[in-house]
Every structure is written in structure tokens, then in C-alpha cells.
Design a protein around this motif. Structure first.
Motif, PDB file in Angstrom:
ATOM      1  N   GLU A  57      35.117  25.125  31.824  1.00 56.85           N
ATOM      2  CA  GLU A  57      36.633  24.893  31.398  1.00 56.85           C
ATOM      3  C   GLU A  57      36.965  23.481  31.788  1.00 56.85           C
ATOM      4  O   GLU A  57      36.710  23.242  32.844  1.00 56.85           O
ATOM      5  N   ILE A 103      40.892  33.930  42.726  1.00 56.75           N
ATOM      6  CA  ILE A 103      40.553  35.406  42.715  1.00 56.75           C
ATOM      7  C   ILE A 103      39.442  35.530  41.774  1.00 56.75           C
ATOM      8  O   ILE A 103      39.125  34.926  40.593  1.00 56.75           O
ATOM      9  N   PHE A 157      37.216  39.377  40.166  1.00 53.67           N
ATOM     10  CA  PHE A 157      36.859  40.701  40.320  1.00 53.67           C
ATOM     11  C   PHE A 157      35.166  40.896  40.072  1.00 53.67           C
ATOM     12  O   PHE A 157      34.755  42.249  40.256  1.00 53.67           O
ATOM     13  N   ASN A 215      29.081  27.753  36.836  1.00 53.43           N
ATOM     14  CA  ASN A 215      30.226  26.550  36.662  1.00 53.43           C
ATOM     15  C   ASN A 215      31.187  27.096  35.955  1.00 53.43           C
ATOM     16  O   ASN A 215      30.791  27.859  35.003  1.00 53.43           O
ATOM     17  N   VAL A 216      32.318  26.544  35.990  1.00 48.92           N
ATOM     18  CA  VAL A 216      33.173  26.884  35.377  1.00 48.92           C
ATOM     19  C   VAL A 216      33.403  25.794  33.925  1.00 48.92           C
ATOM     20  O   VAL A 216      33.133  24.771  34.149  1.00 48.92           O
ATOM     21  N   ILE A 231      41.818  31.515  38.942  1.00 51.60           N
ATOM     22  CA  ILE A 231      40.601  32.439  38.539  1.00 51.60           C
ATOM     23  C   ILE A 231      39.395  31.695  38.976  1.00 51.60           C
ATOM     24  O   ILE A 231      39.338  30.524  38.786  1.00 51.60           O
ATOM     25  N   TYR A 271      28.880  32.927  36.107  1.00 46.43           N
ATOM     26  CA  TYR A 271      29.069  31.613  35.869  1.00 46.43           C
ATOM     27  C   TYR A 271      29.123  30.755  37.012  1.00 46.43           C
ATOM     28  O   TYR A 271      29.476  30.987  38.044  1.00 46.43           O
ATOM     29  N   ILE A 291      41.903  41.824  41.039  1.00 47.14           N
ATOM     30  CA  ILE A 291      42.834  41.432  39.837  1.00 47.14           C
ATOM     31  C   ILE A 291      44.435  41.133  40.395  1.00 47.14           C
ATOM     32  O   ILE A 291      44.542  41.174  41.421  1.00 47.14           O
ATOM     33  N   MET A 351      41.391  41.624  25.971  1.00 45.04           N
ATOM     34  CA  MET A 351      42.518  42.583  26.290  1.00 45.04           C
ATOM     35  C   MET A 351      43.282  42.632  24.862  1.00 45.04           C
ATOM     36  O   MET A 351      43.406  41.811  24.152  1.00 45.04           O
ATOM     37  N   SER A 353      42.645  30.907  33.306  1.00 43.22           N
ATOM     38  CA  SER A 353      41.214  30.696  32.646  1.00 43.22           C
ATOM     39  C   SER A 353      41.363  31.523  31.257  1.00 43.22           C
ATOM     40  O   SER A 353      42.402  31.156  30.589  1.00 43.22           O
ATOM     41  N   ASN A 354      40.312  32.176  30.981  1.00 43.55           N
ATOM     42  CA  ASN A 354      40.423  32.872  29.654  1.00 43.55           C
ATOM     43  C   ASN A 354      40.330  34.559  29.794  1.00 43.55           C
ATOM     44  O   ASN A 354      39.560  35.243  29.026  1.00 43.55           O
TER      45      ASN A 354
HETATM   46  C1  LIG Z   1      37.564  34.692  32.369  1.00 43.39           C
HETATM   47  S1  LIG Z   1      35.907  34.389  33.007  1.00 43.39           S
HETATM   48  C2  LIG Z   1      35.526  33.096  31.963  1.00 43.39           C
HETATM   49  C3  LIG Z   1      35.021  32.123  32.421  1.00 43.39           C
HETATM   50  C4  LIG Z   1      35.194  30.732  31.962  1.00 43.39           C
HETATM   51  N1  LIG Z   1      35.785  30.713  30.493  1.00 43.39           N
HETATM   52  C5  LIG Z   1      33.753  29.536  32.047  1.00 43.39           C
HETATM   53  O1  LIG Z   1      33.292  29.284  31.119  1.00 43.39           O
HETATM   54  O2  LIG Z   1      33.546  29.388  33.281  1.00 43.39           O
HETATM   55  C6  LIG Z   1      36.135  33.651  34.504  1.00 43.39           C
HETATM   56  C7  LIG Z   1      35.985  34.596  35.767  1.00 43.39           C
HETATM   57  O3  LIG Z   1      37.294  35.613  35.686  1.00 43.39           O
HETATM   58  C8  LIG Z   1      36.467  36.665  36.011  1.00 43.39           C
HETATM   59  N2  LIG Z   1      37.552  37.665  35.367  1.00 43.39           N
HETATM   60  C9  LIG Z   1      37.843  38.062  34.278  1.00 43.39           C
HETATM   61  N3  LIG Z   1      39.009  38.748  34.073  1.00 43.39           N
HETATM   62  C10 LIG Z   1      39.541  38.926  35.371  1.00 43.39           C
HETATM   63  C11 LIG Z   1      40.751  39.510  35.976  1.00 43.39           C
HETATM   64  N4  LIG Z   1      41.564  40.168  35.142  1.00 43.39           N
HETATM   65  N5  LIG Z   1      41.063  39.338  37.493  1.00 43.39           N
HETATM   66  C12 LIG Z   1      40.316  38.714  38.268  1.00 43.39           C
HETATM   67  N6  LIG Z   1      39.118  37.937  37.539  1.00 43.39           N
HETATM   68  C13 LIG Z   1      38.778  38.117  36.218  1.00 43.39           C
HETATM   69  C14 LIG Z   1      35.243  36.896  35.749  1.00 43.39           C
HETATM   70  O4  LIG Z   1      34.636  37.644  36.655  1.00 43.39           O
HETATM   71  C15 LIG Z   1      34.689  35.673  35.558  1.00 43.39           C
HETATM   72  O5  LIG Z   1      34.078  35.160  36.865  1.00 43.39           O
END
Ligand SMILES: C[S@@+](CC[C@H](N)C(=O)[O-])C[C@H]1O[C@@H](n2cnc3c(N)ncnc32)[C@H](O)[C@@H]1O
Length: 366
Positions: free
Chosen positions: A13, A54, A56, A10-11, A33, A8, A271, A296, A290-291
Motif C-alpha cells: 500500500e 495492530i 490479528f 511488505n505492505v 494496521i 505480507y 482487533i 466484511m 488499510s483494507n
Molecule cells: C488488511 S491486510 C491487507 C494488506 C495490504 N493490503 C497489503 O497489501 O499489505 C493487512 C493486515 O491486516 C490484518 N487484519 C485484517 N483485518 C484486521 C482486523 N480487523 N483487525 C486487525 N488486523 C486485521 C491482516 O492480518 C493483515 O496482516
């Protein structure tokens, strides 16, 4: 080992949902996130004492470090220029060479891992990091096919309607069956798994993802005025429609404050478990999650929520969302500690400009 790549840039969200639900107070410490870094940067505009961002995926951290260094050291025009932010019908002044030259002006300020990442990926800087993630490239493909199915002027007219009602009428009048065909071909579980990774869909029950996304695009065309919706512009035009309609961290009026607060941003690769080890319990007032729970199962979700609660100070606020999956259920020990705010969550979900989401959830620690 596979090299890290930006998923990504961009976010996708809506930062307004975080702003209102988290209600960051001056001096708060915020955990966020990263993704494309946009929403962590937007939270800096609320004057917290720090934002720990943060992820991962080290490539996402390198991207945010790039944005951070650019904000620290460049003026506003060069900040947008080095990112490759573009506007509809406005040629950009920054050439690929100029962007790389600007990168070299702040390269030494980057932490080692981020510097190595960008040295290896200089070509991304040349073409503009702003739309460089896998998701943004997927949208570029989507736009390219849309341009084959339609005369592209017809798509652009979606941004030139005088009001919402005309926008909806106009959207319904273009040959919508072709658009649906594109959604069936591209927005299905197989293709989306290639872009976002199959694990993202482990908890998605809806059997027809393209129909789900059709509904969401329809809702956006009906309820959200495109000229003011930068998510729709980035998706359909590949650039911003106008300078006033961008994520708050990109707005010129916010740049002095962003620059002033930029040193309050810390990035962290890991994480929540790692954050807990490093920062210890009760260290954050606000958490933007975030999502991350999308894939999970219930017990992993509840385990991560327990970590989020451990990281939270009393009365902390938390927010998260789901894109396609059904919401996971909080177990009784988590429910005892968290107060769900259903009305606020629903109200914010209904105004979400990043129209692809299934639900939004705001909580306060009891
Ligand atoms: C959950 S994703 C979703 C992105 C978002 N919905 C968007 O459209 O931009 C966002 C970021 O979270 C990171 N990520 C996902 N699960 C994570 C976790 N448990 N801990 C840390 N980073 C995490 C992913 O690497 C990703 O870069």
C-alpha cells in the motif's frame, strides 16, 4: 492449531497516500494496521507521540517487532542486510549466516512471542525476511513463470525506458498476450483464494479478476514511471531498482529520525474491539485502516467503523482502501459523524503507486 505464518512481509500500500490523507501532526497518537509493518514505520517519520500498530495475525506482529529491534540496535547497512533488502544488479554483502548472527545480537530485546516465532523460523531470517510472506512468494512464482514466457531481459527493459511514453510503448510492444495468459492462469479467484484466503473475496463482484488486474497493470505502465515505482520493482524484479526508490522507512536519509522515534512504536495483537478495551475511547488522532473492510458485509463494516469512531478524538482523520471489492456503504449514524473527502480521496487514488487497488477513502471526524 495452525502455526501463524507471515502473509505480507511488505505492505503493498502506497505510504504516500497515508502521509497526505492522515496528515499526522507532531504529537498525534496514531492507530495503524500492521501487515508488513512498513506503513506503521513510515508514520513514525511524522513525529507522532505514538503509533499503535495492530494485527490479528501474530506473525505480522512478530515481523514488525523484528524490524523494530533491528532499527533500534543496528546501523543502516546492517538494518537493510538483516532484512535481506536487495537491489537490482548489486550483490548483497550479507550472507544468511551474517543475518542470523545479527538476529542473535538483538534477539534478547524481542518480546517473548516474537522471539519464539523467530527462533522457530530462523531459516526465514537466513533467506531474508523482506520477501518472505505468502504474497511475496506468490510474486516470486509469478516472476518465475514470466521468465519462462519471456526472455527476462525483455521484462527488465521495462525499467530502462527514458520516459513514461516510451515505457508505455515498449510495454505494448512486448508480446502482451503471453502476459495476459499468465494473469488468467494465476490471478484468478481460485489461485488468489489459496494465497490470501477465500474470505478476502466474499464481497468482490467483478466476475473477471484477471481482467481487472490486467487493467490495473496497464494503467500503472501508462501512468507510473517504473524506475520510481518500488512496488513494480518488487513485483517484477523481486528487489528494489535503486536505493532512492524505496518505502520511506527504508531510506538512508530517514534512518536517524526513524531510530530516534522507534520507541514510540507499540505493537498490539488484536482487533479494534480489543484496542478499544485497552486504550479506551477518544484515544487516537489518526487511523490507518488499510483494507481491513475488504471481506466484511455492510453491517460488520459499520460495526467496525463505529469502533473506529469511538477510538477517535474530535477531528481525527481516517483512511482506508479496497483492493478488489466494491466500497461498503456507511449507515446514517456513521455518516452523521464522518466527513468524507471525495476530492482528496480521488486525487490520491490516481497517484497510487501500489496500482492494484480499486478505491481509496479519506475521512475526518466531524
Ligand atoms: C488488511 S491486510 C491487507 C494488506 C495490504 N493490503 C497489503 O497489501 O499489505 C493487512 C493486515 O491486516 C490484518 N487484519 C485484517 N483485518 C484486521 C482486523 N480487523 N483487525 C486487525 N488486523 C486485521 C491482516 O492480518 C493483515 O496482516
Amino acid at each position: 492449531m495452525k502455526k501463524p505464518a507471515i502473509v505480507y512481509s511488505n505492505v503493498w500500500e502506497d505510504p504516500e497516500l497515508n502521509r497526505v490523507s492522515l496528515n499526522v501532526q507532531p504529537g498525534d497518537s496514531v492507530l495503524s494496521i500492521t501487515s508488513g509493518g512498513c506503513n506503521s514505520l513510515c508514520l513514525l517519520l511524522e513525529n507522532p507521540s505514538k503509533v499503535v500498530s495492530i494485527d490479528f495475525n501474530p506473525a505480522q506482529i512478530a515481523l514488525l517487532e523484528f524490524k523494530k529491534a533491528a532499527i533500534s540496535l543496528l546501523d543502516y547497512d546492517d538494518f537493510l542486510g538483516v532484512l535481506g533488502v536487495e537491489f537490482y544488479n548489486k550483490p548483497t554483502k550479507h550472507t544468511p549466516e551474517k543475518r542470523i548472527q545479527l538476529y542473535k545480537s538483538f534477539r534478547d530485546k524481542l518480546p517473548g512471542e516474537a522471539r519464539s516465532f523467530w527462533d522457530e523460523n530462523e531459516s526465514i531470517i537466513g533467506s531474508g525476511v523482506f520477501m518472505s510472506g505468502k504474497v511475496e512468494k506468490f510474486f516470486a512464482l509469478y516472476r518465475w513463470i514470466l521468465g519462462k514466457l519471456y526472455n527476462y531481459d525483455d521484462i527488465e527493459k521495462l525499467f530502462f525506458q527514458p520516459d513514461l511514453e516510451s515505457q508505455w510503448k515498449y510495454y505494448r510492444s512486448i508480446k502482451i498476450k503471453r502476459w495476459r495468459f499468465l494473469n488468467r492462469s494465476l490471478l484468478n479467484r481460485f489461485v488468489l483464494s489459496l494465497v490470501k484466503g477465500g474470505h478476502s473475496f466474499a464481497q468482490v463482484e467483478d466476475p473477471d479478476l484477471s481482467e481487472n488486474l490486467n487493467r490495473k497493470i496497464d494503467r500503472a505502465m501508462k501512468n507510473l514511471y517504473n524506475p520510481d515505482n518500488f512496488f513494480m520493482a518488487l513485483m517484477l524484479l523481486g528487489k528494489h531498482f535503486k536505493p532512492e526508490s524505496m518505502s520511506p522507512y527504508l531510506l538512508e536519509k530517514n534512518y536517524p529520525l526513524l531510530k530516534k522515534n522507534i520507541d514510540r512504536l507499540e505493537t498490539y495483537y488484536g482487533i479494534l474491539t480489543d484496542v478499544l478495551k485497552k486504550y479506551g475511547p477518544s484515544s487516537f488522532d489518526r487511523l490507518n485502516l488499510s483494507n481491513i473492510f475488504e471481506w466484511m458485509d455492510n453491517s460488520t463494516f459499520n460495526g467496525v467503523i463505529r469502533e473506529a469512531i469511538a477510538l477517535s478524538k474530535p477531528r481525527a482523520r481516517l483512511a482506508y482502501r479496497y483492493t478488489l471489492a466494491r466500497p461498503r456503504e456507511l449507515d446514517s449514524s456513521n455518516l452523521e459523524k464522518l466527513q468524507y473527502e471525495p476530492e482528496l480521496s480521488k486525487k490520491l487514488f490516481n497517484q497510487d503507486r501500489a496500482f492494484i487497488y480499486e478505491s481509496f477513502h479519506a475521512f475526518q471526524l466531524k
